[in-house]
Design an enzyme around this catalytic site. Sequence first.
Site, PDB file in Angstrom:
ATOM      1  N   ASN A 150       8.928  -1.563  -2.815  1.00  0.00           N
ATOM      2  CA  ASN A 150       9.915  -1.147  -1.806  1.00  0.00           C
ATOM      3  C   ASN A 150      10.312  -2.263  -0.847  1.00  0.00           C
ATOM      4  OD1 ASN A 150       7.301  -0.954  -0.835  1.00  0.00           O
ATOM      5  ND2 ASN A 150       7.748   0.761   0.507  1.00  0.00           N
ATOM      6  N   GLY A 226       0.553   0.698  -2.253  1.00  0.00           N
ATOM      7  CA  GLY A 226       1.259   1.395  -3.331  1.00  0.00           C
ATOM      8  C   GLY A 226       1.029   2.886  -3.224  1.00  0.00           C
ATOM      9  N   THR A 228      -0.566   6.717  -3.669  1.00  0.00           N
ATOM     10  CA  THR A 228      -1.898   7.272  -3.408  1.00  0.00           C
ATOM     11  C   THR A 228      -2.696   7.463  -4.700  1.00  0.00           C
ATOM     12  OG1 THR A 228      -1.195   8.259  -1.340  1.00  0.00           O
ATOM     13  CG2 THR A 228      -3.068   9.295  -2.396  1.00  0.00           C
ATOM     14  N   THR A 230      -2.523   5.678  -7.475  1.00  0.00           N
ATOM     15  CA  THR A 230      -3.029   4.372  -7.915  1.00  0.00           C
ATOM     16  C   THR A 230      -4.170   3.926  -6.997  1.00  0.00           C
ATOM     17  OG1 THR A 230      -0.733   3.860  -8.467  1.00  0.00           O
ATOM     18  CG2 THR A 230      -2.295   2.066  -8.636  1.00  0.00           C
ATOM     19  N   GLU A 248      -3.339   0.669   1.450  1.00  0.00           N
ATOM     20  CA  GLU A 248      -2.199   1.166   2.227  1.00  0.00           C
ATOM     21  C   GLU A 248      -1.420   2.065   1.285  1.00  0.00           C
ATOM     22  OE1 GLU A 248      -1.397   0.502   5.269  1.00  0.00           O
ATOM     23  OE2 GLU A 248      -2.771  -1.143   5.697  1.00  0.00           O
ATOM     24  N   CYS A 282       7.101   3.469   3.291  1.00  0.00           N
ATOM     25  CA  CYS A 282       5.982   4.405   3.481  1.00  0.00           C
ATOM     26  C   CYS A 282       6.014   5.026   4.877  1.00  0.00           C
ATOM     27  CB  CYS A 282       4.655   3.723   3.208  1.00  0.00           C
ATOM     28  SG  CYS A 282       4.440   2.203   4.138  1.00  0.00           S
ATOM     29  N   GLU A 461      -4.831  -3.287   8.292  1.00  0.00           N
ATOM     30  CA  GLU A 461      -4.424  -4.678   8.196  1.00  0.00           C
ATOM     31  C   GLU A 461      -3.524  -4.965   9.385  1.00  0.00           C
ATOM     32  OE1 GLU A 461      -3.232  -6.053   4.311  1.00  0.00           O
ATOM     33  OE2 GLU A 461      -4.612  -4.678   3.332  1.00  0.00           O
TER      34      GLU A 461
END
Length: 480
Positions: A150, A226, A228, A230, A248, A282, A461
């Site tokens: 994205n 990426g 959830t 994965t 994340e 996101c 992060e």
Amino acid sequence: MDKILNYINGELVEPKSGNYLDNYNPSNGKVYSLIPDSDKDDIDAAVAAAKEAFNTWSKTPKQERSDILMKLADAIEKNFEELVKAESKDNGKPESLAAHVDIPRAPANIRFFAGAILHDSAKVHEMDGMAINYTLRKPLGVAACISPWNLPLYLLTWKVAPALAAGNTVVAKPSEVTPMTAYLFSKICIEAGLPKGVLNIVHGLGSKVGDPLTTHPDVPVVSFTGGTVTGKHIASITAPMFKKLSLELGGKNPNIIFDDADFEKAVSNAARAAFTNQGQICLCGSRLFVQKGIYNKFREALILKTKKLTVGDPKDSNSKLGAVVSKEHMQKILDKIALAKSLGGNILTGGEREILEGDLKSGYYIQPTIIEGLDFDCEVNQEEIFGPVVSIIPFDTEEQVIEMANSTKYGLSASIFTENISKGHRVAAAIDSGVVWINTWLLRDLRIPFGGMKHSGVGREGGFKSLEFFTEPKNVCVKI
Ligand code: TXE
């Protein structure tokens, strides 16, 4: 046709298998370049190069590492125009958005961490004149940095910059859906003189490249942004190997508008939060809660504003929305709109694929869509759609909206619009999410810890938190 190459040990190389995948331009649905279909052999070569480079890079003085990273940021800026066009062509987003957000943010990320590493400090704990404790922080080794489609270059550099600044070497895996800016970035690294093996970029399919990378015994740390699903998979395979992990993941973020909000500010931020980057951020505010006193007026103003958002050629500066990232993703979004209708949702505007003219007629465009009339706990209001779709829900009281806002499994971000300061702070404290904005949306300070609660992720992060994440603390106790 352009062939993207892997970047391993300072060189641009073909995948060892010689196999390639098609890379599509979402604005017209046509294949325009080829992506390496890499596998475990390429990952092994990249990790070996990174492991070798770690010996020197981890011992390179901070000032020197910082200087090299600053050069890298300058080199990105020299290639600004090319990167803007590539990001838009690969992802479908308007060039104007890439030029204002994605690409400028890449050198900003790198400069931030190149500076931060020089200004980091450690605490000392003194024990009544008997001893002192201090903490040394050492880089971990080879870091795996896995980024999504994205905000391709923005999120790649958000991970790679702190990892390198802290003295790690990196094997990065960009999304196979949007590999082009990462490829251009690897050329920029060569041009800027980044020592060989310090950063390696391996392209290819999620599990075929991702699994050998995240489970590699010489990779002690994984930073992933990426989906959830994965993220859950990566957690399940890396946890038994005791790897350090930052995830994340997705969000289903509430945007809460109280009766006493600054009306114009709330409407324009609601539209921005719902539709920026075709709703593929996101942090997008995909659930819009509006207090009943202003509900009707707000709904009409939002519809009006949304109808003015032009869906069009990403190259055209008048286009506010471009194409969504892929044909599969477009279908997934359209399926969710169909589901919303079947659950009794009323489409206030949009709701359809937008067919543009000429060469763009096969592009993946979706009209910005507002849905009303869905229960707050139905599937459409609980699961991530990740497209230009917002669901608008009326509410009566503060308690009620907090309960509805917190009803999903996600907890990434939230926005609150009110002119009552106490209420703003009170509701911010009550919402289960890692980031809360009051009277704004997506205002990012690179120093603050960033990340989500619940199924939106693990770890934070951003700022010194990223430098902490990419280092191992070692506590030393000295008897005096
Ligand atoms: O993401 P994936 P997808 C959400 C959004 C979207 C959904 C799925 O709702 O619809 O996730 O998107 C790599 N080991 N977000 O399927 O697969 C993959 O190659 C290691 C939210 O495109 O999670 C890519 O580089 N890596 C999000 C990266 O993971 C693996 C942004 C992300 O892809 C892997 C994108 C594996 N086994 C989607 N499998 C956000 N939080 O911003 C895949 N990958």
